[in-house]
Write a protein that holds these residues in place. Sequence first.
Motif, PDB file in Angstrom:
ATOM      1  N   ARG A  92       0.852  -1.196   0.000  1.00  0.00           N
ATOM      2  CA  ARG A  92       0.000   0.000   0.000  1.00  0.00           C
ATOM      3  C   ARG A  92       0.889   1.248   0.000  1.00  0.00           C
ATOM      4  NH1 ARG A  92      -5.327   1.573   2.384  1.00  0.00           N
ATOM      5  NH2 ARG A  92      -5.141   3.718   3.121  1.00  0.00           N
ATOM      6  N   PHE A  93       0.808   2.033  -1.074  1.00  0.00           N
ATOM      7  CA  PHE A  93       1.532   3.299  -1.178  1.00  0.00           C
ATOM      8  C   PHE A  93       0.544   4.415  -0.856  1.00  0.00           C
ATOM      9  CE2 PHE A  93       3.267   0.306  -4.297  1.00  0.00           C
ATOM     10  CZ  PHE A  93       4.602   0.250  -3.911  1.00  0.00           C
ATOM     11  N   SER A  94       0.689   5.015   0.316  1.00  0.00           N
ATOM     12  CA  SER A  94      -0.275   6.021   0.762  1.00  0.00           C
ATOM     13  C   SER A  94       0.440   7.286   1.220  1.00  0.00           C
ATOM     14  CB  SER A  94      -1.149   5.445   1.886  1.00  0.00           C
ATOM     15  OG  SER A  94      -0.346   4.971   2.955  1.00  0.00           O
TER      16      SER A  94
ATOM     17  N   ALA B  35      -2.494  13.968  -0.903  1.00  0.00           N
ATOM     18  CA  ALA B  35      -1.922  12.619  -0.811  1.00  0.00           C
ATOM     19  C   ALA B  35      -2.756  11.701   0.069  1.00  0.00           C
ATOM     20  CB  ALA B  35      -0.494  12.692  -0.275  1.00  0.00           C
ATOM     21  N   GLY B  36      -3.607  12.270   0.918  1.00  0.00           N
ATOM     22  CA  GLY B  36      -4.438  11.444   1.781  1.00  0.00           C
ATOM     23  C   GLY B  36      -5.720  10.982   1.128  1.00  0.00           C
ATOM     24  N   GLU B  37      -6.034  11.504  -0.061  1.00  0.00           N
ATOM     25  CA  GLU B  37      -7.304  11.187  -0.704  1.00  0.00           C
ATOM     26  C   GLU B  37      -7.199  10.024  -1.691  1.00  0.00           C
ATOM     27  OE1 GLU B  37      -8.856  14.702  -2.478  1.00  0.00           O
ATOM     28  OE2 GLU B  37      -8.681  15.894  -0.640  1.00  0.00           O
ATOM     29  N   ILE B  38      -5.994   9.706  -2.115  1.00  0.00           N
ATOM     30  CA  ILE B  38      -5.772   8.637  -3.086  1.00  0.00           C
ATOM     31  C   ILE B  38      -4.594   7.790  -2.610  1.00  0.00           C
ATOM     32  CG2 ILE B  38      -5.065   8.106  -5.460  1.00  0.00           C
ATOM     33  CD1 ILE B  38      -6.359  10.693  -6.349  1.00  0.00           C
ATOM     34  N   PHE B  39      -4.722   6.493  -2.750  1.00  0.00           N
ATOM     35  CA  PHE B  39      -3.567   5.645  -2.490  1.00  0.00           C
ATOM     36  C   PHE B  39      -3.538   4.522  -3.517  1.00  0.00           C
ATOM     37  CE2 PHE B  39      -6.990   4.193   0.261  1.00  0.00           C
ATOM     38  CZ  PHE B  39      -7.038   2.827   0.030  1.00  0.00           C
ATOM     39  N   TYR B  40      -2.409   3.829  -3.565  1.00  0.00           N
ATOM     40  CA  TYR B  40      -2.193   2.785  -4.556  1.00  0.00           C
ATOM     41  C   TYR B  40      -1.983   1.458  -3.836  1.00  0.00           C
ATOM     42  CZ  TYR B  40      -1.436   6.689  -7.741  1.00  0.00           C
ATOM     43  OH  TYR B  40      -1.601   7.839  -8.487  1.00  0.00           O
ATOM     44  N   VAL B  41      -2.579   0.407  -4.377  1.00  0.00           N
ATOM     45  CA  VAL B  41      -2.467  -0.924  -3.797  1.00  0.00           C
ATOM     46  C   VAL B  41      -1.881  -1.870  -4.837  1.00  0.00           C
ATOM     47  CG1 VAL B  41      -3.674  -2.866  -2.758  1.00  0.00           C
ATOM     48  CG2 VAL B  41      -4.440  -0.533  -2.281  1.00  0.00           C
ATOM     49  N   GLY B  42      -0.734  -2.438  -4.514  1.00  0.00           N
ATOM     50  CA  GLY B  42      -0.093  -3.395  -5.396  1.00  0.00           C
ATOM     51  C   GLY B  42      -0.308  -4.816  -4.906  1.00  0.00           C
ATOM     52  N   THR B  43      -0.519  -5.735  -5.815  1.00  0.00           N
ATOM     53  CA  THR B  43      -0.697  -7.144  -5.488  1.00  0.00           C
ATOM     54  C   THR B  43       0.341  -7.952  -6.264  1.00  0.00           C
ATOM     55  OG1 THR B  43      -3.083  -6.813  -5.192  1.00  0.00           O
ATOM     56  CG2 THR B  43      -2.312  -9.080  -5.463  1.00  0.00           C
ATOM     57  N   ILE B  44       1.121  -8.748  -5.517  1.00  0.00           N
ATOM     58  CA  ILE B  44       2.186  -9.540  -6.138  1.00  0.00           C
ATOM     59  C   ILE B  44       1.902 -11.018  -5.917  1.00  0.00           C
ATOM     60  CG2 ILE B  44       4.657 -10.063  -6.156  1.00  0.00           C
ATOM     61  CD1 ILE B  44       5.198  -7.251  -5.186  1.00  0.00           C
TER      62      ILE B  44
ATOM     63  N   GLU C 113       2.343 -14.478  -8.973  1.00  0.00           N
ATOM     64  CA  GLU C 113       3.334 -14.861  -9.988  1.00  0.00           C
ATOM     65  C   GLU C 113       3.724 -13.645 -10.817  1.00  0.00           C
ATOM     66  OE1 GLU C 113       1.961 -18.079 -12.326  1.00  0.00           O
ATOM     67  OE2 GLU C 113       1.867 -19.495 -10.662  1.00  0.00           O
ATOM     68  N   THR C 114       2.748 -12.799 -11.095  1.00  0.00           N
ATOM     69  CA  THR C 114       2.983 -11.478 -11.669  1.00  0.00           C
ATOM     70  C   THR C 114       2.360 -10.469 -10.714  1.00  0.00           C
ATOM     71  OG1 THR C 114       0.951 -11.548 -12.974  1.00  0.00           O
ATOM     72  CG2 THR C 114       2.974 -12.354 -14.030  1.00  0.00           C
ATOM     73  N   ALA C 115       2.447  -9.192 -11.066  1.00  0.00           N
ATOM     74  CA  ALA C 115       1.943  -8.158 -10.165  1.00  0.00           C
ATOM     75  C   ALA C 115       1.034  -7.192 -10.913  1.00  0.00           C
ATOM     76  CB  ALA C 115       3.114  -7.391  -9.536  1.00  0.00           C
ATOM     77  N   TYR C 116       0.159  -6.530 -10.156  1.00  0.00           N
ATOM     78  CA  TYR C 116      -0.662  -5.464 -10.729  1.00  0.00           C
ATOM     79  C   TYR C 116      -0.861  -4.380  -9.683  1.00  0.00           C
ATOM     80  CZ  TYR C 116      -4.574  -7.931  -8.405  1.00  0.00           C
ATOM     81  OH  TYR C 116      -5.393  -8.548  -7.502  1.00  0.00           O
ATOM     82  N   LEU C 117      -1.275  -3.207 -10.159  1.00  0.00           N
ATOM     83  CA  LEU C 117      -1.406  -2.045  -9.287  1.00  0.00           C
ATOM     84  C   LEU C 117      -2.747  -1.372  -9.526  1.00  0.00           C
ATOM     85  CD1 LEU C 117       0.180  -0.150  -7.260  1.00  0.00           C
ATOM     86  CD2 LEU C 117       0.721   1.260  -9.256  1.00  0.00           C
ATOM     87  N   ASP C 118      -3.458  -1.060  -8.441  1.00  0.00           N
ATOM     88  CA  ASP C 118      -4.724  -0.340  -8.486  1.00  0.00           C
ATOM     89  C   ASP C 118      -4.591   1.000  -7.780  1.00  0.00           C
ATOM     90  OD1 ASP C 118      -6.022  -2.413  -9.788  1.00  0.00           O
ATOM     91  OD2 ASP C 118      -6.710  -3.343  -7.930  1.00  0.00           O
ATOM     92  N   LYS C 119      -5.313   1.993  -8.315  1.00  0.00           N
ATOM     93  CA  LYS C 119      -5.439   3.286  -7.635  1.00  0.00           C
ATOM     94  C   LYS C 119      -6.797   3.314  -6.952  1.00  0.00           C
ATOM     95  CE  LYS C 119      -5.684   7.042 -10.184  1.00  0.00           C
ATOM     96  NZ  LYS C 119      -5.253   8.235 -10.946  1.00  0.00           N
ATOM     97  N   GLU C 120      -6.822   3.581  -5.661  1.00  0.00           N
ATOM     98  CA  GLU C 120      -8.072   3.595  -4.908  1.00  0.00           C
ATOM     99  C   GLU C 120      -8.383   5.016  -4.428  1.00  0.00           C
ATOM    100  OE1 GLU C 120     -10.047   1.449  -0.989  1.00  0.00           O
ATOM    101  OE2 GLU C 120      -8.837   0.291  -2.395  1.00  0.00           O
ATOM    102  N   TYR C 121      -9.624   5.448  -4.650  1.00  0.00           N
ATOM    103  CA  TYR C 121     -10.077   6.778  -4.254  1.00  0.00           C
ATOM    104  C   TYR C 121     -10.745   6.720  -2.882  1.00  0.00           C
ATOM    105  CZ  TYR C 121      -9.229   7.973  -9.141  1.00  0.00           C
ATOM    106  OH  TYR C 121      -8.637   8.166 -10.366  1.00  0.00           O
ATOM    107  N   ALA C 122     -10.998   7.903  -2.326  1.00  0.00           N
ATOM    108  CA  ALA C 122     -11.575   7.986  -0.988  1.00  0.00           C
ATOM    109  C   ALA C 122     -12.938   7.309  -0.897  1.00  0.00           C
ATOM    110  CB  ALA C 122     -11.680   9.453  -0.560  1.00  0.00           C
ATOM    111  N   ASP C 123     -13.685   7.294  -2.003  1.00  0.00           N
ATOM    112  CA  ASP C 123     -15.008   6.674  -1.994  1.00  0.00           C
ATOM    113  C   ASP C 123     -14.963   5.158  -2.192  1.00  0.00           C
ATOM    114  OD1 ASP C 123     -14.334   6.441  -4.654  1.00  0.00           O
ATOM    115  OD2 ASP C 123     -15.942   7.725  -5.406  1.00  0.00           O
ATOM    116  N   GLY C 124     -13.749   4.605  -2.295  1.00  0.00           N
ATOM    117  CA  GLY C 124     -13.608   3.162  -2.429  1.00  0.00           C
ATOM    118  C   GLY C 124     -13.480   2.667  -3.854  1.00  0.00           C
ATOM    119  N   ASN C 125     -13.717   3.514  -4.832  1.00  0.00           N
ATOM    120  CA  ASN C 125     -13.583   3.099  -6.232  1.00  0.00           C
ATOM    121  C   ASN C 125     -12.119   2.834  -6.580  1.00  0.00           C
ATOM    122  OD1 ASN C 125     -16.319   3.223  -6.914  1.00  0.00           O
ATOM    123  ND2 ASN C 125     -16.203   5.429  -7.340  1.00  0.00           N
TER     124      ASN C 125
END
Length: 414
Positions: free
Chosen positions: A70-72, A115-124, A126-138
């Motif tokens: 989690r990059f926040s 910076a407190g309104e958006i954070f990034y969640v990476g999942t690793i 076998e391969t990895a992906y990254l999601d950007k999550e907004y304050a409303d959960g989207n």
Amino acid sequence: MSIRIDVRRFAKIENASVTAGDFTLFVGDNNSGKTLMMELMYGMIDTISAWNVEIGSAKVTEMGDTVYIRFSGEWFAELEEKINSYLKERKRDFLLKCFAIEIPVGEITVHFENAGEIFYVGTIEETAYLDKEYADGNRVRIADNVEGTAGEMELQLARYALSDMLGLPVGKKQLFLPAARAGLQMLYRDFFISSQGKAGMSLPIYDYLKFLQTYSPNMRFDENEKDLIDFVDRELLGGQIEYQNDVFMYREGGSVIPLNVASSMIHELSPFSSVLKSEGNYGYLYYDEAENSIHPIKQGSIARALIRFCNLDNRMVVSTHSDSLAGRINNLILASRLNDVTRRNAILNRLDWSMKDMLRPEKAVTVYEFKKSEKGSVVVEELDFFDYPKIGYDFGRFNENIDMLYDESNCIMG
């Protein structure tokens, strides 16, 4: 999230605090520092996008064979502190890289806003992906199918998070279109033949020359990209810019001529057209003096094209000293923010605009006026948007010019 750049005593600019939004507009007189500020922004984003990122304070959680990162706010605050330490300790190195000369500057700092309104969640896995999550959960997918060792994937996700925050999502690059773009387009080959290295040019100008030297046209466009290209060809160029045998050409009807014998308007617009048709995927565009050699009425079409480019998930930084261009950009943004849909649709029909000309509601707009003092120094002021009365942005200097013309006319007519 966005980046804000603060400077004090930067050349003739006394102070400036500029946030790079989705659509950023600089207005002001000639020789008021607009280009310098754009070049500084370009150099800053170039430096940060190449930053040697670390996992640092990012939160890492292991669940079985899956790792979540989690990059926040804490991670961005830590990164911001390191970048500002670099700018303080190696300011001269940064200036020489960006401008090729040591331009006077008292202080440069950067800040990651919201910076407190958006954070990034990476999942690793076998391969990895990254999601950007907004304050409303989207959530929005930023990158997937990232490969490598576990450590390599962690760092790659960190780089993707940083690039997205800067407005350079995966695969996109920035490009600066200088005010002297037409002349540089005519002479870029001679420059690379006769010079060594950057030859004293600023980083944005040099990168523009490299764009021309290594140009490769794209052969596939999605529907929205093709629509924008057709709009520019039809409403601005009255023809097409083509790249034949490593030479830029202009086609009008059945006639094809070298770009160097086309009109000055075609010269000025050709780089923008070439960017749209490039294989390079330039998603962050700096357009210096976009009104060059363009008739005031045609500047309305330029404004529409810039808005449409921004709507394709791109960012724009535009400078102008044209009240016509600034006014038309303002009118488009004003119409975009009308809540009365019925009234807005009637306006679009009357003005022969379309919803493609309306800036998407989630797009952040920042407008700055560069104001000279009697002593010649400049203060950069962020302009507010006025929903009521419905004037949008109040360009003080341009309004003074309109009032002056009106007063002169009244004086002459008695």
